[in-house]
Design an enzyme around this catalytic site. Structure first.
Site, PDB file in Angstrom:
ATOM      1  N   ARG A 105      41.435  32.998  36.591  1.00  0.00           N
ATOM      2  CA  ARG A 105      42.642  33.741  36.977  1.00  0.00           C
ATOM      3  C   ARG A 105      42.588  34.044  38.470  1.00  0.00           C
ATOM      4  O   ARG A 105      41.594  33.781  39.124  1.00  0.00           O
ATOM      5  CB  ARG A 105      42.762  35.042  36.169  1.00  0.00           C
ATOM      6  CG  ARG A 105      41.590  35.995  36.376  1.00  0.00           C
ATOM      7  CD  ARG A 105      41.787  37.302  35.588  1.00  0.00           C
ATOM      8  NE  ARG A 105      40.589  38.128  35.663  1.00  0.00           N
ATOM      9  CZ  ARG A 105      40.429  39.270  35.017  1.00  0.00           C
ATOM     10  NH1 ARG A 105      41.398  39.732  34.229  1.00  0.00           N
ATOM     11  NH2 ARG A 105      39.322  39.962  35.140  1.00  0.00           N
ATOM     12  N   CYS A 109      47.028  32.019  46.442  1.00  0.00           N
ATOM     13  CA  CYS A 109      46.901  32.533  47.809  1.00  0.00           C
ATOM     14  C   CYS A 109      48.082  33.477  48.066  1.00  0.00           C
ATOM     15  O   CYS A 109      49.239  33.092  47.870  1.00  0.00           O
ATOM     16  CB  CYS A 109      46.932  31.361  48.784  1.00  0.00           C
ATOM     17  SG  CYS A 109      46.972  31.869  50.497  1.00  0.00           S
ATOM     18  N   ASN A 143      47.823  42.031  38.450  1.00  0.00           N
ATOM     19  CA  ASN A 143      46.612  42.654  37.894  1.00  0.00           C
ATOM     20  C   ASN A 143      45.503  42.622  38.932  1.00  0.00           C
ATOM     21  O   ASN A 143      45.120  41.545  39.408  1.00  0.00           O
ATOM     22  CB  ASN A 143      46.138  41.891  36.647  1.00  0.00           C
ATOM     23  CG  ASN A 143      45.024  42.628  35.914  1.00  0.00           C
ATOM     24  OD1 ASN A 143      45.287  43.575  35.165  1.00  0.00           O
ATOM     25  ND2 ASN A 143      43.791  42.237  36.142  1.00  0.00           N
ATOM     26  N   GLU A 144      45.048  43.789  39.314  1.00  0.00           N
ATOM     27  CA  GLU A 144      43.881  43.938  40.200  1.00  0.00           C
ATOM     28  C   GLU A 144      43.936  43.043  41.427  1.00  0.00           C
ATOM     29  O   GLU A 144      43.131  42.115  41.581  1.00  0.00           O
ATOM     30  CB  GLU A 144      42.588  43.670  39.425  1.00  0.00           C
ATOM     31  CG  GLU A 144      42.258  44.760  38.454  1.00  0.00           C
ATOM     32  CD  GLU A 144      40.892  44.570  37.799  1.00  0.00           C
ATOM     33  OE1 GLU A 144      40.358  43.455  37.810  1.00  0.00           O
ATOM     34  OE2 GLU A 144      40.365  45.564  37.276  1.00  0.00           O
ATOM     35  N   GLU A 315      42.517  51.218  32.755  1.00  0.00           N
ATOM     36  CA  GLU A 315      41.515  50.491  31.964  1.00  0.00           C
ATOM     37  C   GLU A 315      40.244  51.330  31.979  1.00  0.00           C
ATOM     38  O   GLU A 315      39.632  51.528  33.030  1.00  0.00           O
ATOM     39  CB  GLU A 315      41.225  49.114  32.562  1.00  0.00           C
ATOM     40  CG  GLU A 315      42.417  48.175  32.518  1.00  0.00           C
ATOM     41  CD  GLU A 315      42.095  46.778  33.046  1.00  0.00           C
ATOM     42  OE1 GLU A 315      40.904  46.416  33.106  1.00  0.00           O
ATOM     43  OE2 GLU A 315      43.042  46.073  33.427  1.00  0.00           O
ATOM     44  N   TRP A 323      30.709  41.454  32.253  1.00  0.00           N
ATOM     45  CA  TRP A 323      30.700  40.800  33.568  1.00  0.00           C
ATOM     46  C   TRP A 323      29.616  41.294  34.523  1.00  0.00           C
ATOM     47  O   TRP A 323      29.471  40.737  35.608  1.00  0.00           O
ATOM     48  CB  TRP A 323      32.072  40.936  34.226  1.00  0.00           C
ATOM     49  CG  TRP A 323      32.686  42.307  34.134  1.00  0.00           C
ATOM     50  CD1 TRP A 323      33.623  42.701  33.235  1.00  0.00           C
ATOM     51  CD2 TRP A 323      32.414  43.461  34.956  1.00  0.00           C
ATOM     52  NE1 TRP A 323      33.964  44.021  33.438  1.00  0.00           N
ATOM     53  CE2 TRP A 323      33.242  44.509  34.496  1.00  0.00           C
ATOM     54  CE3 TRP A 323      31.571  43.712  36.037  1.00  0.00           C
ATOM     55  CZ2 TRP A 323      33.231  45.781  35.067  1.00  0.00           C
ATOM     56  CZ3 TRP A 323      31.557  44.972  36.612  1.00  0.00           C
ATOM     57  CH2 TRP A 323      32.391  45.995  36.118  1.00  0.00           C
ATOM     58  N   GLN A 364      34.776  37.550  25.370  1.00  0.00           N
ATOM     59  CA  GLN A 364      34.444  37.785  23.953  1.00  0.00           C
ATOM     60  C   GLN A 364      33.297  38.761  23.772  1.00  0.00           C
ATOM     61  O   GLN A 364      33.135  39.343  22.707  1.00  0.00           O
ATOM     62  CB  GLN A 364      34.168  36.460  23.249  1.00  0.00           C
ATOM     63  CG  GLN A 364      33.133  35.620  23.934  1.00  0.00           C
ATOM     64  CD  GLN A 364      32.962  34.284  23.239  1.00  0.00           C
ATOM     65  OE1 GLN A 364      32.169  34.173  22.341  1.00  0.00           O
ATOM     66  NE2 GLN A 364      33.729  33.281  23.645  1.00  0.00           N
ATOM     67  N   MET A 365      32.461  38.971  24.823  1.00  0.00           N
ATOM     68  CA  MET A 365      31.356  39.928  24.701  1.00  0.00           C
ATOM     69  C   MET A 365      31.756  41.325  25.205  1.00  0.00           C
ATOM     70  O   MET A 365      30.899  42.189  25.379  1.00  0.00           O
ATOM     71  CB  MET A 365      30.132  39.425  25.487  1.00  0.00           C
ATOM     72  CG  MET A 365      29.597  38.086  25.020  1.00  0.00           C
ATOM     73  SD  MET A 365      29.107  38.102  23.285  1.00  0.00           S
ATOM     74  CE  MET A 365      27.580  39.023  23.395  1.00  0.00           C
ATOM     75  N   HIS A 366      33.028  41.526  25.505  1.00  0.00           N
ATOM     76  CA  HIS A 366      33.516  42.803  26.053  1.00  0.00           C
ATOM     77  C   HIS A 366      34.038  43.677  24.914  1.00  0.00           C
ATOM     78  O   HIS A 366      34.945  43.286  24.182  1.00  0.00           O
ATOM     79  CB  HIS A 366      34.643  42.499  27.043  1.00  0.00           C
ATOM     80  CG  HIS A 366      35.069  43.663  27.880  1.00  0.00           C
ATOM     81  ND1 HIS A 366      35.604  44.825  27.360  1.00  0.00           N
ATOM     82  CD2 HIS A 366      35.046  43.839  29.208  1.00  0.00           C
ATOM     83  CE1 HIS A 366      35.895  45.643  28.352  1.00  0.00           C
ATOM     84  NE2 HIS A 366      35.564  45.085  29.482  1.00  0.00           N
TER      85      HIS A 366
HETATM   86  C1  GAL Z   1      39.322  44.260  34.596  1.00  0.00           C
HETATM   87  C2  GAL Z   1      40.560  43.410  34.356  1.00  0.00           C
HETATM   88  C3  GAL Z   1      40.780  43.153  32.872  1.00  0.00           C
HETATM   89  C4  GAL Z   1      39.505  42.768  32.218  1.00  0.00           C
HETATM   90  C5  GAL Z   1      38.482  43.837  32.444  1.00  0.00           C
HETATM   91  C6  GAL Z   1      37.160  43.574  31.766  1.00  0.00           C
HETATM   92  O1  GAL Z   1      38.813  44.096  35.859  1.00  0.00           O
HETATM   93  O2  GAL Z   1      41.706  44.000  34.893  1.00  0.00           O
HETATM   94  O3  GAL Z   1      41.741  42.149  32.713  1.00  0.00           O
HETATM   95  O4  GAL Z   1      39.076  41.543  32.746  1.00  0.00           O
HETATM   96  O5  GAL Z   1      38.243  43.945  33.815  1.00  0.00           O
HETATM   97  O6  GAL Z   1      36.247  44.593  32.034  1.00  0.00           O
END
Ligand code: GAL
Length: 627
Positions: A105, A109, A143-144, A315, A323, A364-366
């Site tokens: 994602r 640019c 997003n972000e 979030e 991650w 999937q691990m989140h």
């Molecule tokens: C954020 C993002 C989400 C998801 C999340 C996972 O940075 O906006 O889409 O990826 O992290 O922790």
């Protein structure tokens, strides 16, 4: 103001037969808001110009019918594969000149005007279809911005945009040559079209060139966002928001925030502790399953300022993320503590990311509030508990802070361009001051360098601000202010000013040279404590309160104006805070306090209970008192 909870939901990831039950369970968990849509472009517009609204219509209807308020995201962080056929040169390019590929994602640019136009189209299509829907109560843009290192792009469209931007800024090429000092190393330009981006030079490029490129890149984010907000405003009065990240500094969030109604951010305390915080191994071990006790609070206070008072956590980490280098699970209680802490800092809403853990693809691990099999994950009960806490607390308001701390994005760009020491980092410097103020139990307002009203603050801290542009120093006259180190040491173009800095109003002090120190070194102060990372040699006729062991001034004062000639280590920051602010407390490690207008929240990031002033604060827990 009434505080509320919510979650992030991806109807396109789940069989439609689950939607109604999911919505019902969200309501039962005490959630008010649901955010959808921000990555769904390939399902909304599977082929260019061919919109598929049916599924989204039904999802919105079901969520709305259940009584949820919907935040609809524009899906522009995830352009579908076909977009590359339309705009083959839209990919962001990294500093090594490599295009960033499709397959995850944020691969666009910001300077690509064709892609911006495609974003305008999808935003307009969404707005036309849903702006009047009674279920849509807020909109999120993209997003972000800047996440995954995506603000700076070294593409051809960026180069052309940069040349145009420079011409608008300097008008004449001679003015640019003068400002940048291009006579040095024969770097003079005859026209704006000769100017390239500052990457891939043999040795370092001109710092003024870099700083202007960073300013330009920030402006591209602002312009990109504005295309969407202008379209949305024409269709809706619902609040517009964006979800910012932790420790992303490459664009000026205050400027993006000018076009939005609410600043929101994505708070992943355990991920951040392991992947973006300088701290000792012992500290990281101690807070492994809680997150750093100050990192979230800093961003809460920062984004309260970016949102001009209105801000959310959109979030919230619910369990292990996927991650960070290592991904431990939160201690029981933390998913509640983080939310309550955000409310104590004035959040209107906290949304957990995500409703159900996805069995597919990158995340999937989140964890989510539900497991992939729809059984409750541990955070669901904690979210429910927060909903009950909010009932018990009633509506809360935020008052003015005890102290203000100036935060200035261009200073971050300046010092990342010219760190002078490998570990000099603007965020780290400001955060070191913030932590000391938090350890002292103070309520902190973070303010931009454009702030001019400091009435009511007991002290204002201005560490490392590149340039005290028009009027900040004047506005601070008479207010107890701590400047330095490095404050006002450069011009707007990142040159040494003459007379040399810090040029504080009516205060005779000149930094004649600066040293950076490796982590193993410190410069001791005669009064105890030390400076680390950065030390200045100051000539002054003003009162000197602290001296280094070689007699060089460490802290000087003229009336209410203080100047720090180095970067204080922790205990030295503490000493300064206690010297200036008699109300400063000395909180036990891991315990923090934050006051709303009506309550004091005692927040224990520790894994053990804490006794403090007759209060018992449970491990990974929160205790509140009415004021
Ligand atoms: C954020 C993002 C989400 C998801 C999340 C996972 O940075 O906006 O889409 O990826 O992290 O922790």
């Amino acid at each position: 103001m009434t505080q509320t909870l919510g979650t992030c939901y991806y109807p396109e990831h789940w069989d439609e037969s689950l939607w109604a039950e999911d919505a019902q369970r969200m309501i039962e968990a005490g959630l008010t808001w649901v955010r959808i849509g921000e990555f769904a472009w390939s399902r909304i517009e599977p082929e260019p110009g061919q919109y598929r609204w049916d599924w989204l219509d039904r999802a919105i209807e079901i969520l709305h019918e259940a009584g949820l308020k919907i935040i609809l995201g524009t899906p522009t962080a995830t352009p579908p594969r076909w977009m590359l056929e339309r705009h083959p040169d839209m990919l962001a390019v990294d500093e090594m000149g490599r295009p960033r590929k499709f397959g995850s994602r944020r691969h666009y640019c910001f300077s690509h005007l064709g892609y911006r136009e495609s974003c305008a189209e999808i935003t307009r299509a969404l707005a036309e279809r849903y702006a009047k829907h009674p279920g849509i109560a807020a909109w999120q843009t993209d997003n972000e911005y800047g996440c995954h290192d995506t603000t700076l792009s070294y593409s051809e469209p960026a180069k052309h945009g940069f040349q145009t931007w420079l011409e608008a800024k300097y008008t004449r090429i001679d003015a640019l040559n003068e400002a940048w000092g291009t006579v040095f190393w024969s770097m003079e330009y005859a026209s704006f079209s000769e100017i390239d981006l500052p990457n891939l030079t043999v040795t370092e490029a001109n710092p003024a060139h870099w700083l202007d490129f960073k300013r330009f890149s920030s402006d591209q984010v602002v312009a990109f966002n504005r295309v969407q907000t202008e379209i949305l405003r024409a269709h809706t009065d619902a609040p517009l928001l964006h979800n910012y990240m932790g420790r992303v500094l490459e664009f000026d969030h205050f400027e993006v925030g000018e076009d939005l109604d609410i600043a929101t951010w994505d708070s992943y305390p355990i991920g951040f502790l392991s992947d973006r915080l300088e701290a000792s191994e012992a500290h990281k071990a101690q807070f492994l399953r809680q997150g750093d006790p100050d990192f979230q609070a800093f961003h809460h206070d920062l984004y309260r300022a970016v949102g001009k008072g209105r801000w959310w956590v959109i979030e919230q980490q619910p369990g292990p993320v996927n991650w960070a280098p290592y991904n431990p699970a939160p201690l029981p209680g933390m998913a509640r503590l983080w939310a309550l802490e955000a409310f104590a800092h004035g959040a209107e809403t906290v949304c957990y990311f995500r409703w159900r853990q996805a069995p597919i693809a990158q995340e999937q691990m989140h964890a989510g509030l539900l497991r992939p099999d729809s059984a409750p994950a541990p955070a669901l009960a904690e979210a429910k508990q927060v909903a009950e806490d909010l009932e018990a607390l009633g509506p809360m308001e935020t008052g003015q802070g005890d102290v203000a701390l100036v935060f200035d994005y261009p200073s971050a760009w300046a010092w990342s361009t010219q760190p002078q020491g490998a570990d000099f980092d603007y965020f780290r410097l400001v955060f070191s001051a913030y932590r000391a103020l938090r350890r002292a139990g103070l309520n902190i307002d973070i303010v931009p360098s454009t702030a001019r009203d400091f009435d009511g603050y007991k002290a204002v801290f201005v560490p490392g601000v590149l340039n005290l542009a028009d009027g900040l120093a004047e506005a601070l006259e008479g207010v107890t202010t701590v400047y330095g180190p490095r404050t006002n040491s450069k011009t707007e173009a990142l040159s040494i000013p003459l007379p040399m800095g810090p040029n504080l109003l009516g205060c005779d002090a000149t930094v004649v040279y600066a040293e950076s120190l490796p982590p193993s070194a410190a410069r001791a102060l005669q009064e105890g404590g030390a400076f680390r990372h950065w030390v200045e040699r100051v000539e002054t006729s003003e009162e000197v309160l602290w001296r280094m062991t070689d007699d060089a001034p460490g802290l000087l004062r003229k009336a209410n104006c203080y100047y720090l000639a180095g970067w204080p280590e922790e205990s030295t920051w503490d000493r300064l805070v206690h010297m200036l602010l008699p109300e400063a407390m000395a909180l036990p490690e891991g315990l923090r306090v934050r006051r709303t207008a009506s309550h004091a929240f005692w927040i224990n990031y520790g894994a053990e209970p804490v006794e403090h002033n007759g209060l018992h604060i449970p491990a990974a827990g929160v205790l509140w008192q009415s004021l």
